[in-house]
Design a protein around this motif. Structure first.
Motif, PDB file in Angstrom:
ATOM      1  N   GLU A 118     -35.054  15.601  -0.018  1.00  0.00           N
ATOM      2  CA  GLU A 118     -36.028  14.517   0.099  1.00  0.00           C
ATOM      3  C   GLU A 118     -36.166  13.750  -1.212  1.00  0.00           C
ATOM      4  O   GLU A 118     -36.205  14.330  -2.304  1.00  0.00           O
ATOM      5  N   ALA A 119     -36.202  12.429  -1.109  1.00  0.00           N
ATOM      6  CA  ALA A 119     -36.423  11.611  -2.299  1.00  0.00           C
ATOM      7  C   ALA A 119     -37.840  11.803  -2.813  1.00  0.00           C
ATOM      8  O   ALA A 119     -38.790  11.908  -2.033  1.00  0.00           O
ATOM      9  N   VAL A 120     -37.963  11.836  -4.129  1.00  0.00           N
ATOM     10  CA  VAL A 120     -39.292  11.985  -4.725  1.00  0.00           C
ATOM     11  C   VAL A 120     -39.941  10.635  -4.985  1.00  0.00           C
ATOM     12  O   VAL A 120     -41.160  10.549  -5.144  1.00  0.00           O
ATOM     13  N   ARG A 121     -39.125   9.585  -5.024  1.00  0.00           N
ATOM     14  CA  ARG A 121     -39.621   8.216  -5.201  1.00  0.00           C
ATOM     15  C   ARG A 121     -38.473   7.259  -4.950  1.00  0.00           C
ATOM     16  O   ARG A 121     -37.309   7.658  -4.956  1.00  0.00           O
ATOM     17  N   PRO A 122     -38.781   5.979  -4.728  1.00  0.00           N
ATOM     18  CA  PRO A 122     -37.701   5.000  -4.576  1.00  0.00           C
ATOM     19  C   PRO A 122     -36.942   4.823  -5.892  1.00  0.00           C
ATOM     20  O   PRO A 122     -37.505   4.957  -6.982  1.00  0.00           O
ATOM     21  N   ALA A 123     -35.669   4.503  -5.798  1.00  0.00           N
ATOM     22  CA  ALA A 123     -34.868   4.221  -6.982  1.00  0.00           C
ATOM     23  C   ALA A 123     -35.189   2.831  -7.510  1.00  0.00           C
ATOM     24  O   ALA A 123     -35.449   1.901  -6.750  1.00  0.00           O
ATOM     25  N   GLY A 124     -35.170   2.700  -8.817  1.00  0.00           N
ATOM     26  CA  GLY A 124     -35.411   1.414  -9.449  1.00  0.00           C
ATOM     27  C   GLY A 124     -34.183   0.928 -10.188  1.00  0.00           C
ATOM     28  O   GLY A 124     -33.183   1.645 -10.344  1.00  0.00           O
ATOM     29  N   ALA A 125     -34.256  -0.291 -10.688  1.00  0.00           N
ATOM     30  CA  ALA A 125     -33.124  -0.884 -11.389  1.00  0.00           C
ATOM     31  C   ALA A 125     -32.765  -0.107 -12.648  1.00  0.00           C
ATOM     32  O   ALA A 125     -31.587   0.032 -12.992  1.00  0.00           O
ATOM     33  N   ALA A 126     -33.763   0.427 -13.341  1.00  0.00           N
ATOM     34  CA  ALA A 126     -33.492   1.196 -14.555  1.00  0.00           C
ATOM     35  C   ALA A 126     -32.769   2.500 -14.233  1.00  0.00           C
ATOM     36  O   ALA A 126     -31.935   2.972 -15.016  1.00  0.00           O
ATOM     37  N   ASP A 127     -33.080   3.106 -13.077  1.00  0.00           N
ATOM     38  CA  ASP A 127     -32.371   4.322 -12.657  1.00  0.00           C
ATOM     39  C   ASP A 127     -30.887   4.023 -12.464  1.00  0.00           C
ATOM     40  O   ASP A 127     -30.012   4.792 -12.872  1.00  0.00           O
ATOM     41  N   LEU A 128     -30.612   2.903 -11.823  1.00  0.00           N
ATOM     42  CA  LEU A 128     -29.230   2.484 -11.614  1.00  0.00           C
ATOM     43  C   LEU A 128     -28.531   2.263 -12.949  1.00  0.00           C
ATOM     44  O   LEU A 128     -27.394   2.715 -13.148  1.00  0.00           O
ATOM     45  N   ASP A 244     -39.060  -8.602 -13.725  1.00  0.00           N
ATOM     46  CA  ASP A 244     -39.310  -7.449 -14.577  1.00  0.00           C
ATOM     47  C   ASP A 244     -38.371  -6.289 -14.248  1.00  0.00           C
ATOM     48  O   ASP A 244     -37.983  -5.508 -15.128  1.00  0.00           O
ATOM     49  N   ALA A 245     -37.964  -6.181 -12.981  1.00  0.00           N
ATOM     50  CA  ALA A 245     -37.002  -5.141 -12.607  1.00  0.00           C
ATOM     51  C   ALA A 245     -35.634  -5.443 -13.226  1.00  0.00           C
ATOM     52  O   ALA A 245     -34.949  -4.535 -13.722  1.00  0.00           O
ATOM     53  N   TYR A 246     -35.248  -6.712 -13.193  1.00  0.00           N
ATOM     54  CA  TYR A 246     -33.961  -7.059 -13.810  1.00  0.00           C
ATOM     55  C   TYR A 246     -34.015  -6.833 -15.319  1.00  0.00           C
ATOM     56  O   TYR A 246     -33.060  -6.318 -15.914  1.00  0.00           O
ATOM     57  N   VAL A 250     -31.508  -4.475 -17.645  1.00  0.00           N
ATOM     58  CA  VAL A 250     -30.802  -4.923 -18.843  1.00  0.00           C
ATOM     59  C   VAL A 250     -31.149  -4.040 -20.036  1.00  0.00           C
ATOM     60  O   VAL A 250     -30.275  -3.622 -20.813  1.00  0.00           O
ATOM     61  N   GLN A 251     -32.437  -3.731 -20.181  1.00  0.00           N
ATOM     62  CA  GLN A 251     -32.863  -2.909 -21.311  1.00  0.00           C
ATOM     63  C   GLN A 251     -32.255  -1.505 -21.230  1.00  0.00           C
ATOM     64  O   GLN A 251     -31.796  -0.954 -22.243  1.00  0.00           O
ATOM     65  N   ALA A 252     -32.228  -0.932 -20.027  1.00  0.00           N
ATOM     66  CA  ALA A 252     -31.697   0.424 -19.868  1.00  0.00           C
ATOM     67  C   ALA A 252     -30.186   0.458 -20.057  1.00  0.00           C
ATOM     68  O   ALA A 252     -29.644   1.437 -20.579  1.00  0.00           O
ATOM     69  N   TYR A 253     -29.494  -0.595 -19.634  1.00  0.00           N
ATOM     70  CA  TYR A 253     -28.037  -0.613 -19.784  1.00  0.00           C
ATOM     71  C   TYR A 253     -27.632  -1.000 -21.200  1.00  0.00           C
ATOM     72  O   TYR A 253     -26.669  -0.479 -21.754  1.00  0.00           O
ATOM     73  N   GLY A 254     -28.356  -1.983 -21.765  1.00  0.00           N
ATOM     74  CA  GLY A 254     -28.069  -2.382 -23.134  1.00  0.00           C
ATOM     75  C   GLY A 254     -27.356  -3.713 -23.305  1.00  0.00           C
ATOM     76  O   GLY A 254     -27.027  -4.102 -24.432  1.00  0.00           O
ATOM     77  N   TRP A 255     -27.147  -4.432 -22.206  1.00  0.00           N
ATOM     78  CA  TRP A 255     -26.481  -5.734 -22.288  1.00  0.00           C
ATOM     79  C   TRP A 255     -26.744  -6.509 -21.025  1.00  0.00           C
ATOM     80  O   TRP A 255     -26.821  -5.939 -19.930  1.00  0.00           O
ATOM     81  N   ASP A 256     -26.890  -7.842 -21.163  1.00  0.00           N
ATOM     82  CA  ASP A 256     -27.132  -8.728 -20.032  1.00  0.00           C
ATOM     83  C   ASP A 256     -25.839  -9.462 -19.695  1.00  0.00           C
ATOM     84  O   ASP A 256     -25.330 -10.263 -20.489  1.00  0.00           O
ATOM     85  N   VAL A 257     -25.284  -9.206 -18.527  1.00  0.00           N
ATOM     86  CA  VAL A 257     -24.013  -9.799 -18.129  1.00  0.00           C
ATOM     87  C   VAL A 257     -24.097 -11.313 -18.038  1.00  0.00           C
ATOM     88  O   VAL A 257     -23.071 -12.012 -18.113  1.00  0.00           O
ATOM     89  N   ARG A 258     -25.292 -11.867 -17.907  1.00  0.00           N
ATOM     90  CA  ARG A 258     -25.433 -13.322 -17.821  1.00  0.00           C
ATOM     91  C   ARG A 258     -25.048 -14.008 -19.126  1.00  0.00           C
ATOM     92  O   ARG A 258     -24.826 -15.225 -19.142  1.00  0.00           O
ATOM     93  N   GLU A 259     -24.932 -13.236 -20.209  1.00  0.00           N
ATOM     94  CA  GLU A 259     -24.489 -13.797 -21.479  1.00  0.00           C
ATOM     95  C   GLU A 259     -22.975 -14.034 -21.504  1.00  0.00           C
ATOM     96  O   GLU A 259     -22.465 -14.719 -22.392  1.00  0.00           O
ATOM     97  N   TRP A 260     -22.278 -13.465 -20.543  1.00  0.00           N
ATOM     98  CA  TRP A 260     -20.814 -13.538 -20.484  1.00  0.00           C
ATOM     99  C   TRP A 260     -20.393 -14.779 -19.718  1.00  0.00           C
ATOM    100  O   TRP A 260     -20.907 -15.081 -18.638  1.00  0.00           O
ATOM    101  N   GLU A 261     -19.412 -15.488 -20.228  1.00  0.00           N
ATOM    102  CA  GLU A 261     -19.005 -16.750 -19.602  1.00  0.00           C
ATOM    103  C   GLU A 261     -18.344 -16.537 -18.248  1.00  0.00           C
ATOM    104  O   GLU A 261     -18.268 -17.469 -17.437  1.00  0.00           O
TER     105      GLU A 261
END
Length: 311
Positions: A118-128, A244-246, A250-261
């Protein structure tokens, strides 16, 4: 056990099973016939349908069973099982197969997975993002990973749609597919290429008692890591992912892909694929036809702000 906990699984099986069920439309009754043929030892009468898309996904006792929509998905099922075994060897938290090879029923791949708790909570963007950091740090496995053929399913999905969609819309998506395929082949990545999930969304993360687990490994590939990051950028633009989820992603991964051309190219390719994917559900399904029309119209009009709805 929740519906989400049961859905969170992959593919597996030993041996091939054949039956005399005639080929017909891939509906829930048809999928249940195939399930019964492939897994006769399971209490299929009590099986609960969890999803019906590329696969029919059933909860059967302590297992999750995935029945492929057609025979062309057999190699993809085998691939998913190889990936699952490799991730288990590497200690990556991901779904575990109950059997090492697909079964088949009337040519359809049928795979068996251990059902998650059983899931203990929904997954969030930071979990991913945390799981992607682990995955993106892995070296290539000792078997070949395919490229992320993001647009590879477009022709099959349009074929399955048949005359339920406007031929002009199908032609438009084929032309768009070809254009983005050529542009994507010429991209220069920012990150070193390597293993990727291929469909990196929070819905493909299950939060169990021991933490986040990666699920749905069918599109696991060896390609630009940016593929996994563009998914959330598109979710923010098209599917209503909160800002805020996005930002947490970005904060959890360490880079924002939108900066890439190259971001706009991969985003456009994924939009094209996502639009065509809905088309396969159009026959006999008015909601799918309406959503397909909404998506095609927004692409034709170049309106990147039109909201799309998950299907």
């Amino acid at each position: 056990m929740s519906r989400r906990a049961a859905i969170a699984a992959g593919t597996g099986g030993t041996g091939a099973v054949t039956d005399a069920v005639e080929s017909t439309a891939f509906t829930e009754p048809r999928a249940r016939e195939l399930l019964a043929a492939a897994v006769p030892e399971a209490p299929v009468a009590d099986a609960s349908l969890l999803a019906l898309g590329e696969n029919a996904v059933f909860a059967v006792g302590g297992l999750v069973v995935k029945v492929g929509r057609d025979a062309s998905l057999l190699e993809r099922a085998r691939h998913e099982l190889r990936v699952a075994a490799w991730l288990a060897e590497r200690g990556v938290p991901a779904v575990r197969a109950a059997e090492p090879a697909p079964r088949t029923a009337a040519g359809h791949p049928v795979t068996l997975w251990h059902r998650l708790p059983e899931a203990v909570r929904p997954a969030g963007a930071a979990d991913l993002a945390g799981l992607l950091r682990v995955l993106h740090a892995l070296p290539a496995p000792d078997f070949a990973l395919p490229r992320r053929e993001l647009l590879g399913g477009v022709e099959r999905w349009l074929r399955l749609a048949g005359d339920a969609i406007d031929p002009a819309d199908a032609a438009y998506l084929r032309e768009r597919r070809d254009g983005f395929a050529a542009q994507a082949a010429a991209l220069t990545p920012h990150l070193p290429p390597g293993p990727i999930h291929g469909d990196a969304l929070p819905r493909n993360v299950h939060i169990g008692p021991d933490g986040p687990v990666l699920v749905d490994l069918e599109t696991f590939s060896g390609d630009l890591r940016e593929h996994d990051l563009v998914v959330l950028a598109l979710s923010k633009d098209r599917y209503g992912l909160p800002s805020d989820a996005y930002d947490a992603f970005v904060q959890a991964y360490g880079w924002d892909v939108r900066e890439w051309e190259g971001c706009a190219v991969l985003r456009g390719a994924r939009e094209t694929a996502s639009c065509a994917w809905v088309a396969q559900h159009a026959p006999g399904n008015g909601a799918a036809r309406a959503e397909f029309s909404r998506r095609v119209a927004s692409l034709r009009e170049g309106d990147a702000a039109v909201r799309w709805y998950p299907f």
